[in-house]
Scaffold this active site. Structure first.
Site: not given
Ligand code: ARG
Length: 468
Positions: A165, A286
């Site tokens: 999980h 970026s």
């Protein structure tokens, strides 16, 4: 009265019964040559085997056969050398090659299609093509497996949190985690091998759908092309695309496996985890944020999982509801197959490179095992070994964890006296059990994360891959 000119239709290999030229829009809409040209090598190989069979059966002469083979070889060279002119009005690769052959060698070329239809021809081409590509995928899978095994060897001994999980669950070895991917790719190889075994059945001779009255020898063609068996039912042969669906499913599972790894690399290379550093050569920046270093490769691999799955869906839907036997819909099988193959092969090969450019932050991984009560199960198992029923032990440890949480400490921070207020079965040896190394190395069950088991698994993997 003059004859109506029939400029285009008469040039068509099937033009005989037509009195009007095909509309240009129809030619454009039905053509597949811009993508099925990819099958040219396999189309030529299939035609050569077919021609040899025709000669052996006395359906063409040896001279005609030799002319056909020579012409096909020449066409093969022209296509490979980019000098062949593909004609969209000839629809597909089969008719482009056949027409060029006849133009080259004359009437012998017109005998090539004896006892054959494009329906069984395309079924053969695709099987031959997938047989080759399936093997290429296997090679790439093996290379990626080697990448995992090299990393597992390099980092043997490094502990990290194992997750369920996405919550810290139990400590494991990083190598155990890496070898999980070795296993996934191993099943991918097995799945592909199974698919290829079912796929390697020779379809030629089914002709249009019903077989042929001409004295062909299908077994001979099968042997020529390296198939051990021939298809059993001519109608099934030209209508079946199970083999392509299965192949696409194999590709999809491979891409999904890569996508799961990609997701982990994206997470693990984030500031939040800092478990791994991806080499600069395999990251991008970026255009606005100067500080950024982005994991674009894993992101794209993950993104392309949608694309490969889409290819599988596309062909599943194409096949659904088709009446027997061949329908032109089936021409829609090729683009998804080509696209899925391109995607899976590119993803596998860049992922293998990426694996060689990963540096794991072993301190960070180790440190992450120290928070989150990951040895709680070990404590419960300790009580079980002292004969407490597991459910009771689960309850006891749950209460201990609650206390730790309240105080903001870990299990090992509790004094023995405090631990004993929860169960008198707890003794001084508990601290070894609660240690990360103790926890990992206690998991000696077959397939478990104890270093002895992982080292064995690693040896087996290396042996299988021929790494010494
Ligand atoms: N280009 C066709 C395909 O890919 C070849 C078979 C065409 N057969 C036909 N009867 N039109 O399916």
């Amino acid at each position: 009265m003059t004859d109506t000119p029939r400029p285009t239709s008469s040039a068509k290999l099937w033009g005989g019964r037509f009195s009007e030229a095909t509309a240009a829009s129809v030619e454009k809409f039905t053509a597949s040559i811009h993508y099925d040209a990819r099958l040219y090598r396999h189309d030529i190989a299939g035609s050569m085997a077919h021609a040899r069979m025709l000669a052996r059966q006395g359906l063409i002469s040896d001279e005609e056969c030799a002319a056909i083979i020579g012409g096909l070889e020449e066409i093969g060279r022209e296509i490979a050398g980019n000098t062949f002119v593909f004609r969209p009005e000839l629809e597909d690769i089969h008719m482009n090659i056949e027409k060029a052959l006849t133009e080259k060698i004359g009437p012998a070329g017109e005998k090539l299609h004896t006892g054959r239809s494009r329906n069984d021809q395309v079924a053969l081409d695709l099987r031959l093509y997938l047989r080759d590509e399936g093997k290429a995928v296997d090679t790439l899978l093996a290379a990626a497996q080697k990448g995992f095994v090299r990393l597992a060897r390099r980092y043997l001994g490094t502990v990290m949190p194992g997750y369920t999980h996405l919550q810290r669950a139990q400590p494991v070895l990083l190598s155990h985690h890496l070898l999980a991917y070795f296993e996934m790719l191993d099943r991918d190889r097995g799945r592909m091998a199974d698919c290829l075994e079912r796929l390697c059945v020779m379809p030629l001779g089914a002709a249009a759908l019903a077989g042929t009255g001409l004295p062909i020898d299908r077994e001979f063609v099968a042997r020529e092309l390296g198939f051990s068996t021939i298809t059993a039912n001519s109608m099934d042969t030209v209508g079946d695309r199970d083999f392509a669906l299965e192949f696409l499913f194999c590709c999809t599972v491979i891409q999904l496996h890569l996508s799961r790894l990609a997701e982990e690399l994206v997470l693990w290379s984030s500031k939040e985890f800092e478990f791994v550093r991806i080499g600069d050569r395999y990251c991008t920046g970026s255009s606005i944020m100067p500080q950024k270093k982005n994991p674009d490769i894993p992101e794209l691999i993950r993104g392309k999982a949608g694309r490969v799955t889409g290819s599988l869906m596309s062909l599943l839907m194409t096949v659904k509801g088709l009446p027997l036997t061949y329908n032109r819909d089936l021409q829609e099988d090729k683009e998804p197959i080509f696209d899925a193959l391109d995607t899976v092969q590119a993803s596998l090969s860049i992922m293998a490179e990426l694996l060689d450019n990963l540096t794991f932050n072993t301190e960070k991984m180790q440190a992450a095992t120290l928070g989150g009560f990951m040895t709680a199960t070990d404590l419960a198992d300790y009580l079980v070994r002292k004969n407490m029923p597991f459910r009771q032990a689960h309850g006891v440890v749950g209460r201990i964890v609650a206390l730790c949480q309240q105080r903001g400490v870990e299990l090992v921070d509790l004094k023995l006296d405090e631990l004993r207020t929860f169960s008198k079965l707890i003794e001084a040896d508990i601290y070894q059990v609660l240690s990360i190394a103790g926890s990992v190395n206690s998991r000696v069950s077959a397939g478990g994360t104890a270093e002895v088991r992982v080292a064995e698994a690693l040896d087996r993997a290396e042996q299988q891959l021929g790494i010494s």
